[in-house]
Design a protein around this motif. Structure first.
Motif, PDB file in Angstrom:
ATOM      1  N   LEU A 292      -7.204  -5.112  -1.689  1.00 13.79           N
ATOM      2  CA  LEU A 292      -6.700  -5.029  -0.324  1.00 13.79           C
ATOM      3  C   LEU A 292      -6.043  -6.353   0.082  1.00 13.79           C
ATOM      4  CD1 LEU A 292      -9.530  -3.080   1.555  1.00 13.79           C
ATOM      5  CD2 LEU A 292      -7.156  -2.357   1.242  1.00 13.79           C
ATOM      6  N   PRO A 293      -5.000  -6.320   0.895  1.00 11.53           N
ATOM      7  CA  PRO A 293      -4.299  -7.564   1.279  1.00 11.53           C
ATOM      8  C   PRO A 293      -5.194  -8.502   2.073  1.00 11.53           C
ATOM      9  CG  PRO A 293      -3.495  -5.683   2.543  1.00 11.53           C
ATOM     10  CD  PRO A 293      -4.363  -5.118   1.468  1.00 11.53           C
ATOM     11  N   GLU A 294      -4.931  -9.783   1.931  1.00  7.68           N
ATOM     12  CA  GLU A 294      -5.721 -10.796   2.638  1.00  7.68           C
ATOM     13  C   GLU A 294      -5.559 -10.691   4.151  1.00  7.68           C
ATOM     14  OE1 GLU A 294      -4.442 -14.495   0.999  1.00  7.68           O
ATOM     15  OE2 GLU A 294      -5.751 -14.334  -0.757  1.00  7.68           O
ATOM     16  N   ALA A 295      -4.459 -10.087   4.584  1.00 11.29           N
ATOM     17  CA  ALA A 295      -4.213  -9.958   6.021  1.00 11.29           C
ATOM     18  C   ALA A 295      -5.274  -9.115   6.725  1.00 11.29           C
ATOM     19  CB  ALA A 295      -2.834  -9.341   6.249  1.00 11.29           C
ATOM     20  N   THR A 296      -6.011  -8.307   5.984  1.00 19.23           N
ATOM     21  CA  THR A 296      -7.067  -7.510   6.604  1.00 19.23           C
ATOM     22  C   THR A 296      -8.222  -8.377   7.093  1.00 19.23           C
ATOM     23  OG1 THR A 296      -8.162  -7.169   4.462  1.00 19.23           O
ATOM     24  CG2 THR A 296      -6.538  -5.521   5.153  1.00 19.23           C
ATOM     25  N   GLY A 297      -8.371  -9.577   6.513  1.00 18.38           N
ATOM     26  CA  GLY A 297      -9.482 -10.447   6.867  1.00 18.38           C
ATOM     27  C   GLY A 297     -10.660 -10.308   5.940  1.00 18.38           C
ATOM     28  N   TYR A 298     -10.673  -9.261   5.133  1.00 19.73           N
ATOM     29  CA  TYR A 298     -11.765  -9.079   4.172  1.00 19.73           C
ATOM     30  C   TYR A 298     -11.258  -8.711   2.775  1.00 19.73           C
ATOM     31  CZ  TYR A 298     -10.936  -4.308   5.871  1.00 19.73           C
ATOM     32  OH  TYR A 298     -10.347  -3.127   6.256  1.00 19.73           O
ATOM     33  N   GLY A 299      -9.992  -8.282   2.650  1.00 16.51           N
ATOM     34  CA  GLY A 299      -9.403  -8.049   1.343  1.00 16.51           C
ATOM     35  C   GLY A 299      -9.064  -9.364   0.660  1.00 16.51           C
ATOM     36  N   LEU A 300      -8.930  -9.340  -0.663  1.00 18.96           N
ATOM     37  CA  LEU A 300      -8.733 -10.579  -1.419  1.00 18.96           C
ATOM     38  C   LEU A 300      -7.379 -10.651  -2.109  1.00 18.96           C
ATOM     39  CD1 LEU A 300     -12.354 -10.781  -2.850  1.00 18.96           C
ATOM     40  CD2 LEU A 300     -11.376 -12.140  -1.001  1.00 18.96           C
ATOM     41  N   GLY A 301      -6.517  -9.651  -1.930  1.00 21.04           N
ATOM     42  CA  GLY A 301      -5.125  -9.733  -2.351  1.00 21.04           C
ATOM     43  C   GLY A 301      -4.893  -9.910  -3.836  1.00 21.04           C
ATOM     44  N   GLN A 302      -5.745  -9.361  -4.678  1.00 21.92           N
ATOM     45  CA  GLN A 302      -5.586  -9.492  -6.122  1.00 21.92           C
ATOM     46  C   GLN A 302      -4.705  -8.368  -6.676  1.00 21.92           C
ATOM     47  OE1 GLN A 302      -7.273 -12.152  -7.986  1.00 21.92           O
ATOM     48  NE2 GLN A 302      -7.354 -12.802  -5.835  1.00 21.92           N
ATOM     49  N   SER A 303      -3.982  -8.673  -7.747  1.00 23.65           N
ATOM     50  CA  SER A 303      -3.208  -7.638  -8.432  1.00 23.65           C
ATOM     51  C   SER A 303      -4.149  -6.696  -9.173  1.00 23.65           C
ATOM     52  CB  SER A 303      -2.239  -8.273  -9.429  1.00 23.65           C
ATOM     53  OG  SER A 303      -2.965  -8.878 -10.499  1.00 23.65           O
ATOM     54  N   MET A 304      -3.606  -5.578  -9.629  1.00 24.20           N
ATOM     55  CA  MET A 304      -4.417  -4.621 -10.375  1.00 24.20           C
ATOM     56  C   MET A 304      -5.018  -5.256 -11.625  1.00 24.20           C
ATOM     57  SD  MET A 304      -3.179  -1.063 -12.144  1.00 24.20           S
ATOM     58  CE  MET A 304      -2.398  -0.511 -10.630  1.00 24.20           C
ATOM     59  N   LEU A 305      -4.220  -6.019 -12.353  1.00 19.34           N
ATOM     60  CA  LEU A 305      -4.704  -6.667 -13.567  1.00 19.34           C
ATOM     61  C   LEU A 305      -5.772  -7.704 -13.241  1.00 19.34           C
ATOM     62  CD1 LEU A 305      -4.669  -7.298 -16.563  1.00 19.34           C
ATOM     63  CD2 LEU A 305      -2.657  -8.758 -16.184  1.00 19.34           C
ATOM     64  N   ALA A 306      -5.518  -8.523 -12.216  1.00 16.26           N
ATOM     65  CA  ALA A 306      -6.499  -9.546 -11.846  1.00 16.26           C
ATOM     66  C   ALA A 306      -7.807  -8.908 -11.393  1.00 16.26           C
ATOM     67  CB  ALA A 306      -5.937 -10.432 -10.739  1.00 16.26           C
ATOM     68  N   ALA A 307      -7.720  -7.815 -10.633  1.00 12.10           N
ATOM     69  CA  ALA A 307      -8.933  -7.135 -10.182  1.00 12.10           C
ATOM     70  C   ALA A 307      -9.732  -6.621 -11.371  1.00 12.10           C
ATOM     71  CB  ALA A 307      -8.571  -5.988  -9.249  1.00 12.10           C
ATOM     72  N   GLY A 308      -9.039  -6.058 -12.357  1.00  5.68           N
ATOM     73  CA  GLY A 308      -9.731  -5.590 -13.556  1.00  5.68           C
ATOM     74  C   GLY A 308     -10.419  -6.716 -14.304  1.00  5.68           C
ATOM     75  N   THR A 423     -12.756   3.355   9.358  1.00  7.13           N
ATOM     76  CA  THR A 423     -11.430   2.848   9.018  1.00  7.13           C
ATOM     77  C   THR A 423     -10.878   1.935  10.109  1.00  7.13           C
ATOM     78  OG1 THR A 423     -10.364   4.792  10.004  1.00  7.13           O
ATOM     79  CG2 THR A 423     -10.907   4.916   7.663  1.00  7.13           C
ATOM     80  N   VAL A 424      -9.790   1.244   9.754  1.00  6.23           N
ATOM     81  CA  VAL A 424      -9.025   0.444  10.714  1.00  6.23           C
ATOM     82  C   VAL A 424      -7.541   0.745  10.491  1.00  6.23           C
ATOM     83  CG1 VAL A 424     -10.718  -1.421  10.886  1.00  6.23           C
ATOM     84  CG2 VAL A 424      -8.945  -1.528   9.120  1.00  6.23           C
ATOM     85  N   ARG A 425      -6.740   0.545  11.538  1.00  7.08           N
ATOM     86  CA  ARG A 425      -5.291   0.714  11.435  1.00  7.08           C
ATOM     87  C   ARG A 425      -4.641  -0.648  11.284  1.00  7.08           C
ATOM     88  NH1 ARG A 425      -2.494   5.197  10.477  1.00  7.08           N
ATOM     89  NH2 ARG A 425      -0.808   4.470  11.839  1.00  7.08           N
ATOM     90  N   MET A 426      -3.732  -0.760  10.303  1.00  5.67           N
ATOM     91  CA  MET A 426      -3.054  -2.043  10.093  1.00  5.67           C
ATOM     92  C   MET A 426      -1.676  -1.775   9.492  1.00  5.67           C
ATOM     93  SD  MET A 426      -4.397  -5.420   8.063  1.00  5.67           S
ATOM     94  CE  MET A 426      -5.602  -5.666   9.350  1.00  5.67           C
ATOM     95  N   GLY A 427      -0.654  -2.277  10.162  1.00  2.43           N
ATOM     96  CA  GLY A 427       0.702  -2.130   9.653  1.00  2.43           C
ATOM     97  C   GLY A 427       1.116  -0.692   9.431  1.00  2.43           C
ATOM     98  N   GLY A 428       0.634   0.210  10.254  1.00  2.00           N
ATOM     99  CA  GLY A 428       0.996   1.614  10.107  1.00  2.00           C
ATOM    100  C   GLY A 428       0.166   2.364   9.090  1.00  2.00           C
TER     101      GLY A 428
END
Length: 481
Positions: A292-308, A423-428
């Protein structure tokens, strides 16, 4: 004419069967990193593409108990070799697929081979001396975690750098290699049972499981109150009740429910379902938090490969703790190991309350949880095999594996339900909220504690090798392939 018994090299047998388990588990997670792109790649809808994952689960759930029974009747080595064939064929079909239908067919064939792990665990009891059995079972059980953990980053890296088809060609080659190694290095196993295959029981169990797992896995997509889901779940209850009635009355049941109802087997299977739930919940939550994007405040913004890659050490921890689990089982019995594993899982989820905010924190959570899973998965087969006759080890292990699979399916449904409601709404876009993730982790923590409570009701177990006969009665041996 009887062939001379081959010299048994324990290390080679365990190594080959562990590799077979890793490859089988790898097959299950292979498509996860690019399932979101599957509609574009295969020219289909997202709903149809989801069957690429669902079909493997359904076919595996249906055939794991069947292949276990066939292993008892005709030899585990023979069934290991036969199980590898649909894995190879399915992988080739997937590699050549240009539409969703052949991809689903190929993934279904791969599901036929999911009995490799319980068959391998059961074969160990036939082939190894008692003093080496505990550590071998723990290592074989841990192979599931290693295959799953390696599958995510490997699949993501290959799909990003080359083509998703390379994944399936690579798995085809790996399965051919595993087949050759089993044929060359694993000796024929004794045929421990006699009788026939319960075809009526196989059809009944398969029908009931398809209705149950399809209803649970598709409830969120089709609507939990829809007529289709209610009909599937109602049919599952009715069919499984009739199946149970049949199994209690037939002379050669697919699953001996009287043995399954024994206190040690019943409670271990109940705990297995809950451990399967707890094991899968963290992978669903952590992968999303990492990406999840860092803009959420709790996501860490990692790519799919990095997350794996951040998830991979958790699976390796399962392999690392397997020798410790085997030593604990040898000293205090597998009940103690299973209880310790569930408490470690609960502790890992409990630690998430303060560790969700960073990649290193999530890595710690994943490693602790998977360490507990490694302890638990290594102890379950020992408890099962210590309570069932030699003639039913493969069938009983297959049923135990089925209970874990049901646990993972229920976990996916519950996690999906919680995250879709919080859930939360963010950026549509509508995204799962931080409270949703935390609630899910607390639910899994509670599930692990319930599993621990169930385990305390198990009869006190002796060291893992104590139930093994020192001088086994000679049994017919399956012919070498």
């Amino acid at each position: 004419m009887q062939e001379p018994a081959p010299a048994v090299r324990s290390g080679g047998i365990v190594g080959v069967l562990a590799v077979a388990g890793i490859v089988a588990a790898l097959v299950q997670t292979l498509v996860v990193p690019f399932i979101g792109e599957m509609p574009h790649l295969l020219g289909t809808t997202a709903s149809n593409a989801s069957w690429v994952v669902t079909i493997t689960l359904l076919v595996g759930a249906v055939f794991i108990p069947v292949t276990g029974r066939l292993g008892d009747l005709y030899g585990k080595r023979r069934m290991l070799l036969l199980s590898s064939l649909p894995l190879i064929a399915g992988s080739v079909i997937c590699a050549l697929a240009d539409s969703v239908v052949p991809m689903i067919v190929g993934r279904g064939l791969q599901g036929l081979g999911m009995g490799m792990i319980p068959l391998g665990i059961s074969a160990l009891r036939d082939l190894l001396p008692p003093r080496k059995l505990g550590s071998a079972i723990a290592l074989m059980s841990a192979s599931m975690g290693v295959g799953g953990a390696l599958g995510l980053p490997i699949a993501a890296a290959v799909a990003e750098q080359t083509s998703w088809r390379v994944l399936f060609w690579g798995v085809s080659v790996l399965n051919v290699l595993v087949t050759v190694l089993i044929w060359r290095l694993v000796p024929p196993t004794p045929v421990q049972a006699s009788g026939r295959v319960d075809l009526v029981g196989a059809v009944g169990l398969g029908t009931g499981l398809v209705c149950l797992l399809l209803g649970v896995s598709k409830g969120a997509d089709w609507g939990w109150t829809s007529g289709t889901i209610i009909g599937l779940l109602t049919s599952a209850v009715v069919v499984l009740l009739v199946w149970g009635w049949w199994e209690l009355r037939t002379g050669d049941p697919l699953v001996d429910l009287r043995v399954t109802a024994r206190r040690q087997v019943l409670l271990t299977n109940m705990a297995s379902l809950l451990v399967g739930f707890a094991m899968y919940a963290q992978s669903l939550v952590v992968m999303q938090l990492l990406q999840l994007p860092e803009a959420t405040g709790y996501g860490l913004g990692q790519s799919m490969l990095a997350a794996g890659l951040w998830m991979a050490p958790g699976g390796l921890m399962m392999m690392a703790v397997s020798p410790l689990g085997a030593q604990l089982s040898a000293a205090r019995g597998p009940k103690t190991t299973l209880l310790a594993g569930c408490l470690v899982i609960a502790a890992g989820y409990g630690s998430s309350t303060v560790l969700l905010g960073s990649t290193w924190g999530l890595l710690t959570v994943v490693c602790v949880i998977n360490s507990g899973v490694g302890l638990a998965y290594g102890a379950m087969p020992a408890l099962i095999m210590g309570a069932v006759p030699l003639s039913e080890t493969a069938a009983a292990n297959g049923f135990n594996t089925l209970m874990r699979s049901i646990g993972t399916t229920v976990s996916a449904a519950i996690v999906g339900l919680v995250l879709s409601q919080m859930t939360v709404r963010m950026g549509g876009y509508t995204l799962p909220s931080e409270n949703g993730f935390r609630t899910t982790m607390l639910i899994a923590c509670g599930v692990a504690f319930v599993a621990a409570l169930i385990i305390t009701a198990l009869p006190s177990s002796r060291p893992a090798t104590a139930s093994e006969p020192e001088e086994p009665t000679p049994q017919p041996v399956e012919a070498a392939a």
